[in-house]
Design a protein around this motif. Sequence first.
Motif, PDB file in Angstrom:
ATOM      1  N   ASP A 199      41.144  44.152  43.663  1.00  0.00           N
ATOM      2  CA  ASP A 199      40.407  44.409  44.902  1.00  0.00           C
ATOM      3  C   ASP A 199      40.073  45.892  45.039  1.00  0.00           C
ATOM      4  OD1 ASP A 199      43.081  45.027  45.214  1.00  0.00           O
ATOM      5  OD2 ASP A 199      43.295  44.058  47.179  1.00  0.00           O
ATOM      6  N   PRO A 230      33.234  34.493  44.483  1.00  0.00           N
ATOM      7  CA  PRO A 230      33.957  33.844  45.589  1.00  0.00           C
ATOM      8  C   PRO A 230      33.458  32.432  45.824  1.00  0.00           C
ATOM      9  CG  PRO A 230      32.378  35.451  46.410  1.00  0.00           C
ATOM     10  CD  PRO A 230      32.429  35.632  44.927  1.00  0.00           C
ATOM     11  N   LYS A 235      40.810  31.210  44.582  1.00  0.00           N
ATOM     12  CA  LYS A 235      41.878  32.054  45.147  1.00  0.00           C
ATOM     13  C   LYS A 235      41.594  33.541  45.005  1.00  0.00           C
ATOM     14  CE  LYS A 235      44.600  31.745  40.862  1.00  0.00           C
ATOM     15  NZ  LYS A 235      44.350  33.108  40.432  1.00  0.00           N
ATOM     16  N   ASP A 236      40.628  33.896  44.146  1.00  0.00           N
ATOM     17  CA  ASP A 236      40.291  35.299  43.955  1.00  0.00           C
ATOM     18  C   ASP A 236      39.219  35.798  44.919  1.00  0.00           C
ATOM     19  OD1 ASP A 236      42.080  35.509  41.858  1.00  0.00           O
ATOM     20  OD2 ASP A 236      40.585  35.009  40.338  1.00  0.00           O
ATOM     21  N   ARG A 238      39.236  36.668  47.903  1.00  0.00           N
ATOM     22  CA  ARG A 238      39.657  37.741  48.810  1.00  0.00           C
ATOM     23  C   ARG A 238      39.564  39.125  48.184  1.00  0.00           C
ATOM     24  NH1 ARG A 238      44.916  39.229  47.479  1.00  0.00           N
ATOM     25  NH2 ARG A 238      45.913  37.835  45.969  1.00  0.00           N
ATOM     26  N   ARG A 240      37.007  40.410  46.676  1.00  0.00           N
ATOM     27  CA  ARG A 240      35.646  40.920  46.623  1.00  0.00           C
ATOM     28  C   ARG A 240      35.316  41.813  47.810  1.00  0.00           C
ATOM     29  NH1 ARG A 240      32.742  39.795  41.786  1.00  0.00           N
ATOM     30  NH2 ARG A 240      33.895  38.101  40.825  1.00  0.00           N
TER      31      ARG A 240
END
Length: 305
Positions: A199, A230, A235-236, A238, A240
């Motif tokens: 992130d 997204p 689950k990834d 968040r 971005r």
Amino acid sequence: MVVGAAAAALLLGMVPAVRHGAESLIGAGGPDGPRVTVATWNMCGVTAWGCGGYGGGEQKAEALRSPAKDPGARAILVQGACRGDLDRARAGLGTARQLAFQLYQQLDGAGGATPVDCGSGRGEAGIGILAAAPLTDVSPVAAPQPEHGLRRGILCATATATAAATAATARPGGGLRLCVAHLSLPPTDRSDRAAELRDDQLSALLEAGTAGTPGPAGSVFGGHFNSSPPGPRNKDARIRPAASFDTVQECAQNTPGQHTGFERTHENGLKLDHLFTALPRHGCAQEDTGFSEHRAELLTVAAAF
């Protein structure tokens, strides 16, 4: 780490084994002026990382040399690249291209750092920017990296525009800012297995790619993000930054609101490789080179250098 004047001065004659249609070729343009194609390709060069089945150095060098007679990308962002493979490609081509290169670093628990060897005498591995123009303002981008484990990194450089290119685009300064990133794959920080670094790395890349560096007439940035776009079951999502797919658009983004439904770039079925820009886009394509688990992605934008 190899950056700065020494890296920028290295001339490599190569183009990637990927190409767009005729409109993206050098010198082609449209109603909004000249266009240039930028590619990203993870070359999967490190044998110890499971890349032994994707060809050796000569095959990867040939994958870079093969389109030389029909130029495609004016710049390519590479990850998982071996210096020896790049030198092989240079030896087979007569058209000089510049390289900015940054080594991967493996950090031990005591703070010592060692480069990553590709194996088979192919040199050390890292990320890089190849461009058919002088590269200036070459600089690594500060971003959180593992304190114990593999540091991949972010690197930016400016492909300097010729006077003709600057006049053709009618943009003061001309040139194109290019940034390549290879994000951490969690949990790569062996000192903190819960650490999520992507992130902050994405935020640093976005800031570097949109900072409005004096001179360049725009930017293209991307690479291997070790994460997919997204989505409702991703689950990834968040990790971005809010501006991703909004203030800047991804190569394959068909509409401003599209965040999902992109064609895969990795053999695992996910889109892990990305190119972003705020410049007008005029085409996005992929090419399976046959010598990596990653497909190359190409983006054509309204720019020139």
